[in-house]
Scaffold this motif. Structure first.
Motif, PDB file in Angstrom:
ATOM      1  N   MET A   1       0.851  -1.194   0.000  1.00  0.00           N
ATOM      2  CA  MET A   1       0.000   0.000   0.000  1.00  0.00           C
ATOM      3  C   MET A   1       0.888   1.245   0.000  1.00  0.00           C
ATOM      4  O   MET A   1       1.821   1.338   0.778  1.00  0.00           O
ATOM      5  CB  MET A   1      -0.893  -0.004   1.252  1.00  0.00           C
ATOM      6  CG  MET A   1      -1.984   1.060   1.220  1.00  0.00           C
ATOM      7  SD  MET A   1      -2.928   1.122   2.784  1.00  0.00           S
ATOM      8  CE  MET A   1      -3.555  -0.549   2.862  1.00  0.00           C
ATOM      9  N   LYS A   2       0.576   2.181  -0.887  1.00  0.00           N
ATOM     10  CA  LYS A   2       1.356   3.421  -0.952  1.00  0.00           C
ATOM     11  C   LYS A   2       1.002   4.327   0.220  1.00  0.00           C
ATOM     12  O   LYS A   2      -0.122   4.307   0.728  1.00  0.00           O
ATOM     13  CB  LYS A   2       1.067   4.156  -2.263  1.00  0.00           C
ATOM     14  CG  LYS A   2       1.622   3.464  -3.504  1.00  0.00           C
ATOM     15  CD  LYS A   2       1.300   4.250  -4.758  1.00  0.00           C
ATOM     16  CE  LYS A   2       1.968   5.616  -4.750  1.00  0.00           C
ATOM     17  NZ  LYS A   2       1.728   6.346  -6.015  1.00  0.00           N
ATOM     18  N   LYS A   3       1.979   5.139   0.633  1.00  0.00           N
ATOM     19  CA  LYS A   3       1.719   6.064   1.733  1.00  0.00           C
ATOM     20  C   LYS A   3       0.783   7.175   1.279  1.00  0.00           C
ATOM     21  O   LYS A   3       0.758   7.568   0.108  1.00  0.00           O
ATOM     22  CB  LYS A   3       3.019   6.622   2.283  1.00  0.00           C
ATOM     23  CG  LYS A   3       3.571   7.838   1.598  1.00  0.00           C
ATOM     24  CD  LYS A   3       4.774   8.374   2.341  1.00  0.00           C
ATOM     25  CE  LYS A   3       5.282   9.671   1.720  1.00  0.00           C
ATOM     26  NZ  LYS A   3       4.372  10.804   1.961  1.00  0.00           N
ATOM     27  N   THR A   4       0.021   7.695   2.224  1.00  0.00           N
ATOM     28  CA  THR A   4      -0.899   8.808   1.990  1.00  0.00           C
ATOM     29  C   THR A   4      -0.344  10.053   2.659  1.00  0.00           C
ATOM     30  O   THR A   4       0.137   9.993   3.795  1.00  0.00           O
ATOM     31  CB  THR A   4      -2.291   8.493   2.567  1.00  0.00           C
ATOM     32  OG1 THR A   4      -2.825   7.354   1.895  1.00  0.00           O
ATOM     33  CG2 THR A   4      -3.241   9.673   2.394  1.00  0.00           C
ATOM     34  N   THR A  76       0.600   1.968   9.729  1.00  0.00           N
ATOM     35  CA  THR A  76      -0.525   1.445   8.965  1.00  0.00           C
ATOM     36  C   THR A  76      -1.729   1.334   9.895  1.00  0.00           C
ATOM     37  O   THR A  76      -1.626   0.800  11.004  1.00  0.00           O
ATOM     38  CB  THR A  76      -0.203   0.060   8.387  1.00  0.00           C
ATOM     39  OG1 THR A  76       0.967   0.151   7.569  1.00  0.00           O
ATOM     40  CG2 THR A  76      -1.365  -0.454   7.534  1.00  0.00           C
ATOM     41  N   GLY A  77      -2.873   1.864   9.455  1.00  0.00           N
ATOM     42  CA  GLY A  77      -4.050   1.808  10.306  1.00  0.00           C
ATOM     43  C   GLY A  77      -5.241   2.495   9.675  1.00  0.00           C
ATOM     44  O   GLY A  77      -5.194   2.920   8.516  1.00  0.00           O
ATOM     45  N   LYS A  78      -6.301   2.639  10.454  1.00  0.00           N
ATOM     46  CA  LYS A  78      -7.565   3.181   9.964  1.00  0.00           C
ATOM     47  C   LYS A  78      -7.739   4.622  10.441  1.00  0.00           C
ATOM     48  O   LYS A  78      -7.473   4.946  11.600  1.00  0.00           O
ATOM     49  CB  LYS A  78      -8.724   2.314  10.469  1.00  0.00           C
ATOM     50  CG  LYS A  78     -10.084   2.692   9.892  1.00  0.00           C
ATOM     51  CD  LYS A  78     -11.147   1.656  10.230  1.00  0.00           C
ATOM     52  CE  LYS A  78     -11.458   1.653  11.711  1.00  0.00           C
ATOM     53  NZ  LYS A  78     -12.625   0.782  12.039  1.00  0.00           N
ATOM     54  N   ILE A  79      -8.236   5.466   9.557  1.00  0.00           N
ATOM     55  CA  ILE A  79      -8.524   6.855   9.887  1.00  0.00           C
ATOM     56  C   ILE A  79      -9.907   6.941  10.527  1.00  0.00           C
ATOM     57  O   ILE A  79     -10.903   6.470   9.966  1.00  0.00           O
ATOM     58  CB  ILE A  79      -8.465   7.755   8.637  1.00  0.00           C
ATOM     59  CG1 ILE A  79      -7.064   7.727   8.019  1.00  0.00           C
ATOM     60  CG2 ILE A  79      -8.882   9.184   8.983  1.00  0.00           C
ATOM     61  CD1 ILE A  79      -5.967   8.229   8.924  1.00  0.00           C
ATOM     62  N   VAL A  80      -9.952   7.531  11.712  1.00  0.00           N
ATOM     63  CA  VAL A  80     -11.202   7.707  12.445  1.00  0.00           C
ATOM     64  C   VAL A  80     -11.432   9.199  12.649  1.00  0.00           C
ATOM     65  O   VAL A  80     -10.564   9.898  13.194  1.00  0.00           O
ATOM     66  CB  VAL A  80     -11.151   6.982  13.811  1.00  0.00           C
ATOM     67  CG1 VAL A  80     -12.441   7.231  14.588  1.00  0.00           C
ATOM     68  CG2 VAL A  80     -10.910   5.494  13.625  1.00  0.00           C
TER      69      VAL A  80
END
Length: 458
Positions: A1-4, A76-80
């Motif tokens: 996964m590419k960085k954001t 790496t993780g989910k945006i809340v």
């Protein structure tokens, strides 16, 4: 996964809600609360960073919780989304990859370092909030200048950095040599690569005039070099210079363009750098935003040098250097006019010819020239401008009066013979402009790696 990029999340919060992403950047701080830790992460793409929440049941927690400021990591993780908190979102992190750990020798462990200390760490200071904001504003202001002149129909000219003439006639130039300067032998100009003495350019004005007299309106934007041993907060030996030149333009046309340019860039910064300007307003210069709005919402004042001197003379008891007709305005005079008398930017024009450069158009009184300085509150002189002397005989006489070498300006004189027209131009020190819009008080703090006397370490 590419960085954001963190910047993209701030721009499109709903798009990233509950989405898994990769963030990569540098640790600003870690707060270990035993069951989880908060990491303040900044990746350089946004003034604001991202809060990373990392639970103690995740692999590598103990190592992550001990990270020092400056360490680089990939998360790496989910945006809340967290609309009721200080920050509009956080990352619920599943894994962290440590790229490089800093130790206790990392110079920026604490907050509140002095400007002097941070200048000694110029290679690291972009990681601090303050300089992150300064150089982000610098980048946006640079783009805005290009956009302004492009919209106005100006042609962008890349002028040479090497020159064989002194545009300002002050003689404070850096010499460039291909000869062995350590040999002890006499250095002969004819033995140089170009067959003559060559210097780093203090200004692109002369070359700009040549192109304006063929392309109409042009501008240059690049580094300039002056070898003066000046240690003031407004001078650097290498600085950035915006220099437009306009054919068929008189002095007041010059003023009009300067005023439009400055208002355009400030309005652009209000649009693009809202967070940075609020930061400067809170921590660098109280009232900065109101000061800048005062610039954009009001016409600049215009006053002749003679009128300005009369005003200053009435208040000479306030100045270390007394104002008299014929004197060069000191910084204290400039600030008094801009801050106290007018309370906004002011153009002072028609200066005595003795204190201005040879290329400025002589007025009919034979005492003054069509030159103006734009003075702004807090800084003093921001721009210098003039209508250029388009008459061959008058220009030649001025060159002789000031003891300059006519041969060095042969092509510049020829422009006055081959289709000469009235034309005008100005120069603005870009670094001083950044000082003005950020509230920073020392030019060393708005240049990435400042070049000043005794300072060329990086």
């Amino acid at each position: 996964m590419k960085k954001t990029d963190i910047r993209k999340i701030y721009l499109s919060l709903d798009e990233f809600s509950d989405k898994e992403v990769v963030l990569a950047g540098w640790v600003r701080s870690v707060r270990d609360l035993k069951n989880f830790c908060f990491i303040d992460l900044n990746d350089g793409t946004s003034f604001k960073g991202a809060q990373i929440v990392f639970n103690s049941d995740k692999d590598g927690y103990s190592e992550v919780a001990k990270l020092n400021a400056g360490s680089s990591i990939i998360c790496t993780g989910k945006i809340v989304l967290t609309p009721n908190s200080k920050q509009p979102f956080e990352m619920q992190c599943n894994s962290i990859q440590i790229e490089c750990k800093t130790d206790e020798t990392y110079p920026l462990q604490k907050k509140g370092h002095s400007f002097e200390f941070l200048r000694e760490q110029a290679y690291l200071r972009p990681r601090s909030n303050l300089f992150n904001a300064v150089f982000r504003v610098r980048s946006e202001a640079s783009f805005a200048l290009h956009q302004f002149f492009n919209n106005e129909g100006f042609v962008y000219l890349q002028a040479p950095i090497l020159t064989s003439s002194d545009c300002e006639g002050a003689g404070e130039l850096f010499k460039v040599s291909t000869q062995d300067i350590y040999s002890g032998k006499k250095l002969n100009p004819e033995d140089e690569l170009f067959g003559k003495s060559v210097f780093l350019s203090p200004s692109c004005q002369l070359e700009g005039e040549a192109f304006a007299l063929g392309l109409g309106n042009i501008y240059t934007f690049g580094p300039s070099f002056r070898a003066e041993n000046s240690n003031t907060v407004k001078h650097a030996n290498e600085f950035w210079h915006i220099e437009p030149e306009m054919a068929f333009a008189e002095l007041f046309d010059d003023m009009d363009v300067m005023e439009r340019m400055i208002k355009y860039v400030i309005n652009y910064l209000f649009e693009k750098c809202e967070n940075e300007l609020k930061f400067f307003d809170s921590f660098v210069e109280k009232g900065l935003i109101d000061k800048l709005k005062n610039v954009t919402n009001n016409d600049f004042a215009r006053v002749t040098y003679t009128e300005a001197i009369e005003t200053l003379k009435k208040n000479n008891d306030k100045f270390e250097f007394k104002a008299e007709w014929g004197c060069d305005l000191q910084s204290e005079h400039e600030k008094y006019l801009a801050q106290v008398v007018y309370g906004k930017p002011v153009f002072v024009y028609n200066y005595p010819k003795e204190i201005k450069a040879f290329y400025m158009r002589l007025n009919e009184d034979n005492k003054t020239v069509k030159a103006t300085d734009l003075l702004v509150p807090g800084i003093g002189e921001l721009c210098g401008a003039s209508e250029r002397e388009e008459r061959y005989d008058v220009l030649l006489n001025r060159i002789h009066e000031l003891g300059l070498n006519e041969e060095d300006y042969w092509w510049y004189l020829n422009l006055r013979k081959f289709g000469s027209v009235k034309h005008s131009g100005f120069g603005m020190g870009f670094d001083r402009f950044i000082m003005y819009v950020t509230g920073m008080t020392n030019i060393r703090d708005v240049l990435p790696f400042p070049r000043t006397p005794k300072n060329c370490s990086f």
